[in-house]
Design an enzyme around this catalytic site. Structure first.
Site, PDB file in Angstrom:
ATOM      1  N   MET A 166      40.214 -55.810  63.751  1.00 10.85           N
ATOM      2  CA  MET A 166      39.332 -55.375  65.140  1.00 10.85           C
ATOM      3  C   MET A 166      38.307 -56.628  65.060  1.00 10.85           C
ATOM      4  O   MET A 166      37.289 -56.422  64.395  1.00 10.85           O
ATOM      5  CB  MET A 166      39.032 -54.031  65.145  1.00 10.85           C
ATOM      6  N   PRO A 167      38.234 -57.414  66.260  1.00 11.25           N
ATOM      7  CA  PRO A 167      37.086 -58.354  65.948  1.00 11.25           C
ATOM      8  C   PRO A 167      35.619 -57.621  66.801  1.00 11.25           C
ATOM      9  O   PRO A 167      35.761 -56.630  67.577  1.00 11.25           O
ATOM     10  CB  PRO A 167      37.517 -59.240  67.219  1.00 11.25           C
ATOM     11  N   ILE A 168      34.678 -57.772  66.010  1.00  7.90           N
ATOM     12  CA  ILE A 168      33.405 -57.240  66.474  1.00  7.90           C
ATOM     13  C   ILE A 168      32.480 -58.268  66.503  1.00  7.90           C
ATOM     14  O   ILE A 168      32.174 -59.054  65.585  1.00  7.90           O
ATOM     15  CB  ILE A 168      32.756 -56.280  65.390  1.00  7.90           C
TER      16      ILE A 168
END
Length: 71
Positions: A1-3
């Site tokens: 999950m890219p943040i």
């Protein structure tokens, strides 16, 4: 999950920031091969008197036509 966290100096229209967030999310999804629903983008906006380059506050610089919201 890219943040993804982005810090901007305050002063841009909400619509501009919202479009930026959408474009960053789409780009991250495409380039990282991550599902769009897994991408998180957060924009933190700071007042111009809380941002400096060296010892010069952004609030010290009068905006010009070619640099209305630099930083």
């Amino acid at each position: 999950m890219p943040i993804i966290q982005v810090t901007l100096v305050e002063g841009r229209d909400d619509a501009v920031v919202e479009n930026f967030i959408r474009e960053v999310a789409r780009t991250a999804s495409r380039e990282l091969g991550a599902p769009l629903s897994s991408v998180r983008v957060m924009v933190n906006q700071v007042p111009d008197n809380h941002f400096a380059v060296g010892d010069r506050l952004k609030s010290d610089e009068p905006p010009t036509a070619d640099r209305p919201n630099e930083a």
